[in-house]
Design a protein around this motif. Structure first.
Motif, PDB file in Angstrom:
ATOM      1  N   THR A  99       3.824   3.957 -13.210  1.00 30.13           N
ATOM      2  CA  THR A  99       3.761   5.410 -13.039  1.00 30.13           C
ATOM      3  C   THR A  99       2.789   5.782 -11.921  1.00 30.13           C
ATOM      4  OG1 THR A  99       4.273   5.788 -15.373  1.00 30.13           O
ATOM      5  CG2 THR A  99       3.243   7.607 -14.183  1.00 30.13           C
ATOM      6  N   ALA A 100       1.608   5.181 -11.935  1.00 25.97           N
ATOM      7  CA  ALA A 100       0.622   5.452 -10.886  1.00 25.97           C
ATOM      8  C   ALA A 100       1.160   5.040  -9.520  1.00 25.97           C
ATOM      9  CB  ALA A 100      -0.678   4.703 -11.188  1.00 25.97           C
ATOM     10  N   ALA A 101       1.806   3.891  -9.471  1.00 25.68           N
ATOM     11  CA  ALA A 101       2.381   3.422  -8.208  1.00 25.68           C
ATOM     12  C   ALA A 101       3.424   4.400  -7.696  1.00 25.68           C
ATOM     13  CB  ALA A 101       3.004   2.040  -8.417  1.00 25.68           C
ATOM     14  N   ALA A 102       4.260   4.898  -8.606  1.00 26.32           N
ATOM     15  CA  ALA A 102       5.298   5.848  -8.217  1.00 26.32           C
ATOM     16  C   ALA A 102       4.688   7.153  -7.719  1.00 26.32           C
ATOM     17  CB  ALA A 102       6.222   6.113  -9.402  1.00 26.32           C
ATOM     18  N   MET A 103       3.659   7.644  -8.401  1.00 27.38           N
ATOM     19  CA  MET A 103       3.027   8.900  -8.000  1.00 27.38           C
ATOM     20  C   MET A 103       2.419   8.796  -6.602  1.00 27.38           C
ATOM     21  SD  MET A 103      -0.100  10.974  -9.844  1.00 27.38           S
ATOM     22  CE  MET A 103       0.683  12.314 -10.694  1.00 27.38           C
ATOM     23  N   VAL A 104       1.665   7.734  -6.362  1.00 26.66           N
ATOM     24  CA  VAL A 104       1.021   7.583  -5.053  1.00 26.66           C
ATOM     25  C   VAL A 104       2.068   7.360  -3.969  1.00 26.66           C
ATOM     26  CG1 VAL A 104      -0.652   6.279  -3.701  1.00 26.66           C
ATOM     27  CG2 VAL A 104      -1.092   6.699  -6.115  1.00 26.66           C
ATOM     28  N   ALA A 105       3.114   6.606  -4.261  1.00 27.92           N
ATOM     29  CA  ALA A 105       4.171   6.360  -3.268  1.00 27.92           C
ATOM     30  C   ALA A 105       4.906   7.649  -2.915  1.00 27.92           C
ATOM     31  CB  ALA A 105       5.152   5.316  -3.799  1.00 27.92           C
ATOM     32  N   PHE A 163      -6.590   6.452 -13.966  1.00 32.79           N
ATOM     33  CA  PHE A 163      -7.411   5.318 -13.537  1.00 32.79           C
ATOM     34  C   PHE A 163      -6.683   4.516 -12.463  1.00 32.79           C
ATOM     35  CE2 PHE A 163      -8.955   1.013 -13.639  1.00 32.79           C
ATOM     36  CZ  PHE A 163     -10.306   1.079 -13.939  1.00 32.79           C
ATOM     37  N   CYS A 164      -5.444   4.125 -12.758  1.00 29.89           N
ATOM     38  CA  CYS A 164      -4.683   3.298 -11.814  1.00 29.89           C
ATOM     39  C   CYS A 164      -4.358   4.052 -10.534  1.00 29.89           C
ATOM     40  CB  CYS A 164      -3.397   2.810 -12.464  1.00 29.89           C
ATOM     41  SG  CYS A 164      -3.659   1.787 -13.902  1.00 29.89           S
ATOM     42  N   THR A 165      -4.049   5.342 -10.668  1.00 29.95           N
ATOM     43  CA  THR A 165      -3.756   6.160  -9.493  1.00 29.95           C
ATOM     44  C   THR A 165      -4.956   6.196  -8.557  1.00 29.95           C
ATOM     45  OG1 THR A 165      -2.237   7.539 -10.777  1.00 29.95           O
ATOM     46  CG2 THR A 165      -3.074   8.463  -8.730  1.00 29.95           C
ATOM     47  N   ALA A 166      -6.141   6.361  -9.123  1.00 27.30           N
ATOM     48  CA  ALA A 166      -7.357   6.414  -8.311  1.00 27.30           C
ATOM     49  C   ALA A 166      -7.574   5.110  -7.554  1.00 27.30           C
ATOM     50  CB  ALA A 166      -8.558   6.722  -9.201  1.00 27.30           C
ATOM     51  N   VAL A 167      -7.381   3.987  -8.228  1.00 28.36           N
ATOM     52  CA  VAL A 167      -7.601   2.689  -7.584  1.00 28.36           C
ATOM     53  C   VAL A 167      -6.592   2.454  -6.459  1.00 28.36           C
ATOM     54  CG1 VAL A 167      -7.619   0.196  -7.922  1.00 28.36           C
ATOM     55  CG2 VAL A 167      -8.667   1.681  -9.634  1.00 28.36           C
ATOM     56  N   ILE A 168      -5.330   2.752  -6.719  1.00 25.22           N
ATOM     57  CA  ILE A 168      -4.299   2.549  -5.692  1.00 25.22           C
ATOM     58  C   ILE A 168      -4.586   3.423  -4.476  1.00 25.22           C
ATOM     59  CG2 ILE A 168      -1.858   2.864  -5.136  1.00 25.22           C
ATOM     60  CD1 ILE A 168      -1.237   2.150  -8.075  1.00 25.22           C
ATOM     61  N   ALA A 169      -4.874   4.705  -4.697  1.00 24.91           N
ATOM     62  CA  ALA A 169      -5.132   5.611  -3.586  1.00 24.91           C
ATOM     63  C   ALA A 169      -6.385   5.207  -2.813  1.00 24.91           C
ATOM     64  CB  ALA A 169      -5.264   7.048  -4.097  1.00 24.91           C
ATOM     65  N   ALA A 170      -7.434   4.820  -3.525  1.00 24.29           N
ATOM     66  CA  ALA A 170      -8.671   4.395  -2.856  1.00 24.29           C
ATOM     67  C   ALA A 170      -8.456   3.118  -2.053  1.00 24.29           C
ATOM     68  CB  ALA A 170      -9.778   4.203  -3.886  1.00 24.29           C
ATOM     69  N   ASN A 171      -7.628   2.218  -2.572  1.00 30.46           N
ATOM     70  CA  ASN A 171      -7.299   0.999  -1.827  1.00 30.46           C
ATOM     71  C   ASN A 171      -6.586   1.297  -0.519  1.00 30.46           C
ATOM     72  OD1 ASN A 171      -8.350  -1.254  -3.152  1.00 30.46           O
ATOM     73  ND2 ASN A 171      -6.664  -1.344  -4.620  1.00 30.46           N
ATOM     74  N   GLU A 172      -5.929   2.454  -0.457  1.00 36.72           N
ATOM     75  CA  GLU A 172      -5.232   2.862   0.766  1.00 36.72           C
ATOM     76  C   GLU A 172      -6.107   3.746   1.649  1.00 36.72           C
ATOM     77  OE1 GLU A 172      -2.281   1.608   1.656  1.00 36.72           O
ATOM     78  OE2 GLU A 172      -2.520   0.384  -0.170  1.00 36.72           O
ATOM     79  N   GLU A 185       3.194  14.559   8.605  1.00 36.97           N
ATOM     80  CA  GLU A 185       3.014  13.524   9.632  1.00 36.97           C
ATOM     81  C   GLU A 185       1.649  12.850   9.546  1.00 36.97           C
ATOM     82  OE1 GLU A 185       3.866  15.447  13.342  1.00 36.97           O
ATOM     83  OE2 GLU A 185       6.035  15.347  13.027  1.00 36.97           O
ATOM     84  N   ARG A 186       1.299  12.471   8.314  1.00 37.78           N
ATOM     85  CA  ARG A 186       0.046  11.751   8.087  1.00 37.78           C
ATOM     86  C   ARG A 186       0.243  10.810   6.908  1.00 37.78           C
ATOM     87  NH1 ARG A 186      -4.732  15.449   6.754  1.00 37.78           N
ATOM     88  NH2 ARG A 186      -5.621  13.464   6.065  1.00 37.78           N
ATOM     89  N   GLY A 187      -0.729   9.930   6.694  1.00 41.33           N
ATOM     90  CA  GLY A 187      -0.652   8.999   5.581  1.00 41.33           C
ATOM     91  C   GLY A 187      -1.759   9.243   4.575  1.00 41.33           C
ATOM     92  N   LEU A 188      -1.993   8.267   3.721  1.00 43.63           N
ATOM     93  CA  LEU A 188      -3.025   8.395   2.694  1.00 43.63           C
ATOM     94  C   LEU A 188      -4.441   8.257   3.253  1.00 43.63           C
ATOM     95  CD1 LEU A 188      -1.269   6.214  -0.027  1.00 43.63           C
ATOM     96  CD2 LEU A 188      -1.730   8.674  -0.223  1.00 43.63           C
ATOM     97  N   LYS A 189      -4.583   7.518   4.335  1.00 45.25           N
ATOM     98  CA  LYS A 189      -5.916   7.271   4.883  1.00 45.25           C
ATOM     99  C   LYS A 189      -6.643   8.577   5.183  1.00 45.25           C
ATOM    100  CE  LYS A 189      -8.473   4.815   8.476  1.00 45.25           C
ATOM    101  NZ  LYS A 189      -8.398   3.987   9.712  1.00 45.25           N
ATOM    102  N   ASP A 190      -7.851   8.691   4.650  1.00 50.05           N
ATOM    103  CA  ASP A 190      -8.748   9.839   4.849  1.00 50.05           C
ATOM    104  C   ASP A 190      -8.234  11.142   4.219  1.00 50.05           C
ATOM    105  OD1 ASP A 190     -10.620   8.319   6.258  1.00 50.05           O
ATOM    106  OD2 ASP A 190      -9.569   8.626   8.153  1.00 50.05           O
ATOM    107  N   THR A 191      -7.140  11.080   3.495  1.00 51.09           N
ATOM    108  CA  THR A 191      -6.660  12.275   2.798  1.00 51.09           C
ATOM    109  C   THR A 191      -7.509  12.510   1.554  1.00 51.09           C
ATOM    110  OG1 THR A 191      -4.394  12.006   3.597  1.00 51.09           O
ATOM    111  CG2 THR A 191      -4.690  13.308   1.594  1.00 51.09           C
ATOM    112  N   GLU A 192      -7.923  13.772   1.349  1.00 51.95           N
ATOM    113  CA  GLU A 192      -8.774  14.127   0.212  1.00 51.95           C
ATOM    114  C   GLU A 192      -7.896  14.333  -1.021  1.00 51.95           C
ATOM    115  OE1 GLU A 192     -10.483  17.604   1.841  1.00 51.95           O
ATOM    116  OE2 GLU A 192     -11.940  16.536   3.072  1.00 51.95           O
ATOM    117  N   ILE A 193      -8.104  13.498  -2.035  1.00 51.33           N
ATOM    118  CA  ILE A 193      -7.281  13.515  -3.243  1.00 51.33           C
ATOM    119  C   ILE A 193      -8.167  13.731  -4.466  1.00 51.33           C
ATOM    120  CG2 ILE A 193      -5.731  12.163  -4.712  1.00 51.33           C
ATOM    121  CD1 ILE A 193      -4.784  10.687  -2.238  1.00 51.33           C
ATOM    122  N   ALA A 194      -7.845  14.735  -5.258  1.00 55.55           N
ATOM    123  CA  ALA A 194      -8.558  14.994  -6.515  1.00 55.55           C
ATOM    124  C   ALA A 194      -7.629  14.658  -7.673  1.00 55.55           C
ATOM    125  CB  ALA A 194      -8.994  16.443  -6.595  1.00 55.55           C
TER     126      ALA A 194
END
Length: 298
Positions: free
Chosen positions: A103-109, A139-148, A120-129
């Motif tokens: 589910t977390a993988a699907a949400m971030v993708a 928890f998993c969503t935060a880790v995946i997004a932070a890894n990106e 026209e941008r990616g996850l890098k440096d995007t502010e996500i709350a």
């Protein structure tokens, strides 16, 4: 006669999720056997019973699935299962506690795809709350997004202490930095919404965490996404089937739980199928789920 594809499903909870049982059987496993109330210390014995009961070349036809509702515990069980192998006796392992990894993988993708297509941008440096960050999906969503390389904030609905501990665990286990913040009042929520670019709601089903009032001054907001399909919506005004569609009362777009769930379903089913079809044993965790989600999201 062809060997049966057997999946042993381990959970620390009192019951195995019917969702995961159905998914595994529909993906093609011939037999699915649940084990409940499993402790970390019991994983080695169960895995070794599975690997030694079949010849080494049948290891690829045997799988271990790690369930539950606790991401760190599931990863501990996942690691214990991998360490229990005695080559050439090995089996495949897949962890997806409460469907949270997929589910977390699907949400971030889905968010990543919308950022690319709409802005026209990616996850890098995007502010996500992330609201609902104390739960397993958050928890998993935060880790995946932070890894990106996203700038991730995890919001504590009951204050900052619990999310501080979670942030410390993420740093220790995954070497990622996330910012814990207090979201225990409407005023604090509104401030967070006003200053972020992406809102991810991963709260319990049927709990609304973001209202129209919170969204009223969200001038920076690009995307709001929610995994809650049970009314009321986690984000007020976000339709369950929204797929990067305009979010009412904002300039942002919304991604609803059905759009996320469609990818989640394909990812979980896809990883089960990969276990069945593999020529050699595999091990899948949330990063593998995210890789497949990226390929699947549209």
């Amino acid at each position: 006669m062809a060997r049966k594809h057997i999946l042993h499903m381990l959970t620390p909870l009192a019951h195995m999720s019917p969702f995961d049982v159905n998914m595994a059987l529909d993906a093609g496993f011939d037999a699915v056997v649940p084990y409940v109330g499993v402790k970390v210390g019991e994983v080695t014995g169960l895995v070794q019973d599975a690997i030694f009961s079949r010849p080494p070349d049948a290891g690829v036809d045997t799988g271990i699935f790690i369930a539950g509702k606790d991401a760190p515990l599931a990863l501990d069980m996942f690691d214990a299962a991998k360490k229990a192998m005695v080559p050439p006796f090995q089996v495949s392992v897949f962890a997806d506690p409460a469907g949270s990894f997929t589910t977390a993988a699907a949400m971030v993708a889905k968010v990543e795809k919308a950022l690319q297509k709409k802005f026209e941008r990616g996850l890098k440096d995007t502010e996500i709350a992330i609201f609902g960050a104390t739960g397993v999906v958050g928890f998993c969503t935060a880790v995946i997004a932070a890894n990106e390389a996203a700038k991730v904030t995890i919001v504590g609905y009951d204050g900052v202490e619990r999310v501080k501990k979670i942030a410390a665990e993420m740093k220790s286990r995954f070497k990622v930095e996330v910012e814990p913040v207090d979201g225990s009042s409407d005023e604090r929520k509104k401030e967070l919404v006003e200053t972020t670019q992406v809102i991810l709601a991963a709260a319990k089903a049927g709990v609304q965490v973001i209202s129209r009032e919170h969204l009223s001054a969200a001038d920076k907001l690009l995307i709001a996404a929610d995994v809650n399909a049970v009314p009321p919506a986690g984000i007020e005004g976000l339709a369950v089937n929204a797929n990067a569609d305009p979010l009412e009362a904002t300039k942002a777009v919304g991604i609803g739980p059905l759009a996320i769930g469609n990818v989640k379903y394909k990812v979980e089913s896809g990883l089960f199928k990969k276990m069945i079809e593999a020529d050699k044993t595999v091990a899948f965790d949330f990063q593998d789920a995210f890789t497949l989600a990226r390929e699947t999201a549209k």
